[in-house]
Design a protein around this motif. Structure first.
Motif, PDB file in Angstrom:
ATOM      1  N   ALA A   1       0.821  -1.217   0.000  1.00 42.08           N
ATOM      2  CA  ALA A   1       0.000   0.000   0.000  1.00 42.08           C
ATOM      3  C   ALA A   1       0.854   1.266   0.000  1.00 42.08           C
ATOM      4  CB  ALA A   1      -0.944   0.002   1.195  1.00 42.08           C
ATOM      5  N   TYR A   2       2.107   1.142   0.456  1.00 37.46           N
ATOM      6  CA  TYR A   2       2.999   2.296   0.471  1.00 37.46           C
ATOM      7  C   TYR A   2       4.038   2.240  -0.645  1.00 37.46           C
ATOM      8  CZ  TYR A   2       0.782   3.520   4.823  1.00 37.46           C
ATOM      9  OH  TYR A   2      -0.147   3.865   5.758  1.00 37.46           O
ATOM     10  N   ARG A   3       3.838   1.329  -1.571  1.00 45.05           N
ATOM     11  CA  ARG A   3       4.756   1.220  -2.701  1.00 45.05           C
ATOM     12  C   ARG A   3       4.012   1.334  -4.024  1.00 45.05           C
ATOM     13  NH1 ARG A   3       6.827   0.879   1.591  1.00 45.05           N
ATOM     14  NH2 ARG A   3       8.934   0.274   2.113  1.00 45.05           N
ATOM     15  N   GLY A   4       2.870   2.023  -4.008  1.00 43.10           N
ATOM     16  CA  GLY A   4       2.166   2.323  -5.240  1.00 43.10           C
ATOM     17  C   GLY A   4       1.101   1.336  -5.669  1.00 43.10           C
ATOM     18  N   ALA A   5       0.837   0.312  -4.861  1.00 47.30           N
ATOM     19  CA  ALA A   5      -0.216  -0.639  -5.235  1.00 47.30           C
ATOM     20  C   ALA A   5      -1.578   0.044  -5.171  1.00 47.30           C
ATOM     21  CB  ALA A   5      -0.198  -1.849  -4.299  1.00 47.30           C
ATOM     22  N   ALA A   6      -2.465  -0.375  -6.024  1.00 46.52           N
ATOM     23  CA  ALA A   6      -3.826   0.167  -6.017  1.00 46.52           C
ATOM     24  C   ALA A   6      -4.563  -0.304  -4.766  1.00 46.52           C
ATOM     25  CB  ALA A   6      -4.570  -0.296  -7.265  1.00 46.52           C
ATOM     26  N   VAL A   7      -5.431   0.551  -4.264  1.00 44.13           N
ATOM     27  CA  VAL A   7      -6.245   0.236  -3.088  1.00 44.13           C
ATOM     28  C   VAL A   7      -7.704   0.520  -3.429  1.00 44.13           C
ATOM     29  CG1 VAL A   7      -4.352   0.725  -1.465  1.00 44.13           C
ATOM     30  CG2 VAL A   7      -5.983   2.538  -2.046  1.00 44.13           C
ATOM     31  N   PRO A   8      -8.641  -0.012  -2.636  1.00 49.31           N
ATOM     32  CA  PRO A   8     -10.060   0.217  -2.933  1.00 49.31           C
ATOM     33  C   PRO A   8     -10.439   1.694  -2.840  1.00 49.31           C
ATOM     34  CG  PRO A   8      -9.791  -1.518  -1.292  1.00 49.31           C
ATOM     35  CD  PRO A   8      -8.453  -0.890  -1.491  1.00 49.31           C
TER      36      PRO A   8
ATOM     37  N   PHE B   1     -13.101  -3.510   8.910  1.00 52.89           N
ATOM     38  CA  PHE B   1     -11.838  -4.198   8.665  1.00 52.89           C
ATOM     39  C   PHE B   1     -12.005  -4.912   7.338  1.00 52.89           C
ATOM     40  CE2 PHE B   1     -11.728  -3.438  13.132  1.00 52.89           C
ATOM     41  CZ  PHE B   1     -10.382  -3.240  13.434  1.00 52.89           C
ATOM     42  N   ILE B   2     -11.102  -4.645   6.421  1.00 51.53           N
ATOM     43  CA  ILE B   2     -11.246  -5.185   5.074  1.00 51.53           C
ATOM     44  C   ILE B   2      -9.994  -5.951   4.662  1.00 51.53           C
ATOM     45  CG2 ILE B   2     -12.787  -3.299   4.428  1.00 51.53           C
ATOM     46  CD1 ILE B   2     -10.450  -2.199   2.687  1.00 51.53           C
ATOM     47  N   GLU B   3     -10.159  -6.715   3.590  1.00 53.20           N
ATOM     48  CA  GLU B   3      -9.025  -7.379   2.956  1.00 53.20           C
ATOM     49  C   GLU B   3      -9.232  -7.263   1.455  1.00 53.20           C
ATOM     50  OE1 GLU B   3      -6.614 -11.215   4.137  1.00 53.20           O
ATOM     51  OE2 GLU B   3      -8.503 -11.792   3.188  1.00 53.20           O
ATOM     52  N   PHE B   4      -8.138  -7.043   0.745  1.00 53.65           N
ATOM     53  CA  PHE B   4      -8.240  -6.923  -0.708  1.00 53.65           C
ATOM     54  C   PHE B   4      -6.956  -7.421  -1.349  1.00 53.65           C
ATOM     55  CE2 PHE B   4      -6.437  -2.958   0.780  1.00 53.65           C
ATOM     56  CZ  PHE B   4      -5.438  -2.656  -0.125  1.00 53.65           C
ATOM     57  N   SER B   5      -7.076  -7.747  -2.608  1.00 50.86           N
ATOM     58  CA  SER B   5      -5.921  -8.133  -3.405  1.00 50.86           C
ATOM     59  C   SER B   5      -5.423  -6.893  -4.132  1.00 50.86           C
ATOM     60  CB  SER B   5      -6.312  -9.201  -4.423  1.00 50.86           C
ATOM     61  OG  SER B   5      -5.265  -9.373  -5.366  1.00 50.86           O
ATOM     62  N   ILE B   6      -4.129  -6.716  -4.160  1.00 52.71           N
ATOM     63  CA  ILE B   6      -3.585  -5.571  -4.897  1.00 52.71           C
ATOM     64  C   ILE B   6      -3.799  -5.750  -6.392  1.00 52.71           C
ATOM     65  CG2 ILE B   6      -1.921  -4.939  -3.121  1.00 52.71           C
ATOM     66  CD1 ILE B   6       0.255  -6.315  -4.850  1.00 52.71           C
ATOM     67  N   GLU B   7      -4.146  -6.955  -6.802  1.00 50.14           N
ATOM     68  CA  GLU B   7      -4.419  -7.223  -8.211  1.00 50.14           C
ATOM     69  C   GLU B   7      -5.850  -6.865  -8.603  1.00 50.14           C
ATOM     70  OE1 GLU B   7      -3.252 -11.307  -8.527  1.00 50.14           O
ATOM     71  OE2 GLU B   7      -1.168 -10.818  -8.100  1.00 50.14           O
ATOM     72  N   ASP B   8      -6.753  -6.768  -7.599  1.00 48.02           N
ATOM     73  CA  ASP B   8      -8.150  -6.414  -7.857  1.00 48.02           C
ATOM     74  C   ASP B   8      -8.719  -5.706  -6.621  1.00 48.02           C
ATOM     75  OD1 ASP B   8     -10.695  -6.133  -8.844  1.00 48.02           O
ATOM     76  OD2 ASP B   8     -11.197  -8.276  -8.744  1.00 48.02           O
ATOM     77  N   PRO B   9      -8.242  -4.510  -6.332  1.00 54.65           N
ATOM     78  CA  PRO B   9      -8.637  -3.831  -5.094  1.00 54.65           C
ATOM     79  C   PRO B   9     -10.121  -3.480  -5.015  1.00 54.65           C
ATOM     80  CG  PRO B   9      -7.397  -2.338  -6.488  1.00 54.65           C
ATOM     81  CD  PRO B   9      -7.324  -3.698  -7.126  1.00 54.65           C
ATOM     82  N   GLY B  10     -10.772  -3.379  -6.146  1.00 56.13           N
ATOM     83  CA  GLY B  10     -12.196  -3.062  -6.137  1.00 56.13           C
ATOM     84  C   GLY B  10     -13.043  -4.196  -5.577  1.00 56.13           C
TER      85      GLY B  10
ATOM     86  N   ASP C   1       1.497 -12.030   0.900  1.00 56.03           N
ATOM     87  CA  ASP C   1       1.474 -12.260  -0.536  1.00 56.03           C
ATOM     88  C   ASP C   1       0.876 -11.017  -1.198  1.00 56.03           C
ATOM     89  OD1 ASP C   1       2.583 -14.804  -0.077  1.00 56.03           O
ATOM     90  OD2 ASP C   1       0.597 -15.672   0.212  1.00 56.03           O
ATOM     91  N   SER C   2      -0.161 -11.157  -2.005  1.00 59.29           N
ATOM     92  CA  SER C   2      -0.729  -9.988  -2.680  1.00 59.29           C
ATOM     93  C   SER C   2      -1.985  -9.469  -1.969  1.00 59.29           C
ATOM     94  CB  SER C   2      -1.069 -10.329  -4.134  1.00 59.29           C
ATOM     95  OG  SER C   2      -2.100 -11.301  -4.169  1.00 59.29           O
ATOM     96  N   ARG C   3      -2.254  -9.945  -0.761  1.00 59.15           N
ATOM     97  CA  ARG C   3      -3.456  -9.542  -0.015  1.00 59.15           C
ATOM     98  C   ARG C   3      -3.080  -8.570   1.097  1.00 59.15           C
ATOM     99  NH1 ARG C   3      -7.574 -11.274  -2.100  1.00 59.15           N
ATOM    100  NH2 ARG C   3      -8.948 -10.926  -0.354  1.00 59.15           N
ATOM    101  N   VAL C   4      -3.896  -7.541   1.245  1.00 57.91           N
ATOM    102  CA  VAL C   4      -3.667  -6.499   2.239  1.00 57.91           C
ATOM    103  C   VAL C   4      -4.838  -6.479   3.212  1.00 57.91           C
ATOM    104  CG1 VAL C   4      -3.348  -4.013   2.609  1.00 57.91           C
ATOM    105  CG2 VAL C   4      -2.380  -5.109   0.567  1.00 57.91           C
ATOM    106  N   ALA C   5      -4.541  -6.467   4.498  1.00 60.68           N
ATOM    107  CA  ALA C   5      -5.554  -6.260   5.538  1.00 60.68           C
ATOM    108  C   ALA C   5      -5.483  -4.790   5.936  1.00 60.68           C
ATOM    109  CB  ALA C   5      -5.289  -7.161   6.737  1.00 60.68           C
ATOM    110  N   ALA C   6      -6.644  -4.178   6.115  1.00 56.62           N
ATOM    111  CA  ALA C   6      -6.687  -2.749   6.407  1.00 56.62           C
ATOM    112  C   ALA C   6      -7.951  -2.428   7.199  1.00 56.62           C
ATOM    113  CB  ALA C   6      -6.660  -1.946   5.103  1.00 56.62           C
ATOM    114  N   VAL C   7      -8.014  -1.207   7.687  1.00 59.11           N
ATOM    115  CA  VAL C   7      -9.202  -0.727   8.388  1.00 59.11           C
ATOM    116  C   VAL C   7      -9.481   0.691   7.901  1.00 59.11           C
ATOM    117  CG1 VAL C   7      -7.865   0.098  10.393  1.00 59.11           C
ATOM    118  CG2 VAL C   7     -10.296  -0.429  10.672  1.00 59.11           C
ATOM    119  N   TRP C   8     -10.752   1.035   7.862  1.00 56.48           N
ATOM    120  CA  TRP C   8     -11.136   2.407   7.558  1.00 56.48           C
ATOM    121  C   TRP C   8     -12.425   2.725   8.292  1.00 56.48           C
ATOM    122  CZ3 TRP C   8     -11.675   1.750   1.537  1.00 56.48           C
ATOM    123  CH2 TRP C   8     -12.731   0.919   1.216  1.00 56.48           C
ATOM    124  N   ARG C   9     -12.664   4.011   8.475  1.00 55.83           N
ATOM    125  CA  ARG C   9     -13.905   4.453   9.103  1.00 55.83           C
ATOM    126  C   ARG C   9     -14.902   4.772   8.015  1.00 55.83           C
ATOM    127  NH1 ARG C   9     -14.849   5.960  14.049  1.00 55.83           N
ATOM    128  NH2 ARG C   9     -12.721   6.599  14.514  1.00 55.83           N
TER     129      ARG C   9
END
Length: 181
Positions: free
Chosen positions: A46-53, A80-89, A65-73
């Motif tokens: 997420a801090y190296r230019g990968a796309a995020v939702p 709490f979400i999880e997404f692939s940097i290959e398909d963040p949508g 691997d290519s999955r990111v765990a994150a949180v947002w308000r």
């Protein structure tokens, strides 16, 4: 596609009310060996230019691997979400509370065939209060978890139940006072 600045990440997590244990994991401290490789930060992609939702400012927790765990308000609370940097949508909302999030993570750890004692120690290290409920529910549902869809449906229902109880501490007290059938 906003990501909280890396130097503001820990302050953002504190502001969101994330526990000290999770903050320690997110910062790179491995609180228990069960978490190494799957629940320890800092995040990289997420801090190296990968796309995020698309959505509110995202606070990445860690990646595997290519999955990111994150949180947002969101407008109605945390997600709490999880997404692939290959398909963040195509992100998935795992939970609405930290306790629900831990239920999803402990399901992964259970699937890794960790000993129950190891799971208990790991749960204690992060303050996960619902391990016994998770294990009892998993045992009761085991015969019906014959497909990915069945497993996913069961886990989502359990996490939603834990989220409701974690968000309303009075619910636990009322449930504890209910007579057993």
């Amino acid at each position: 596609m906003a990501v909280v600045a890396q130097d503001q990440r820990m302050a953002a997590l504190r502001e969101l009310g994330v526990s000290e244990a999770m903050q320690r994991l997110v910062s790179g401290e491995c609180l228990h060996e069960a978490f190494r490789g799957c629940c320890v930060g800092p995040p990289f992609y997420a801090y190296r230019g990968a796309a995020v939702p698309e959505g509110p400012a995202l606070v990445p927790l860690w990646d595997r691997d290519s999955r990111v765990a994150a949180v947002w308000r969101q407008h109605d609370g945390l997600a709490f979400i999880e997404f692939s940097i290959e398909d963040p949508g195509a992100f998935e909302v795992l939970a609405r509370t930290e306790q629900g999030f831990w239920a999803s993570r402990f399901d992964f750890l259970y699937e890794c065939d960790l000993a129950i004692e190891t799971l208990q120690q790991a749960a204690d290290s992060v303050g996960f209060r619902f391990l016994d409920r998770y294990l009892a529910s998993r045992e009761a549902a085991e015969d019906g978890l014959t497909s990915f869809a069945a497993h996913r449906s069961w886990l989502h229902a359990l996490v939603a139940e834990i989220d409701r109880e974690a968000a309303d501490p009075g619910l636990s007290a009322r449930a504890a006072r209910r007579p057993s059938p």
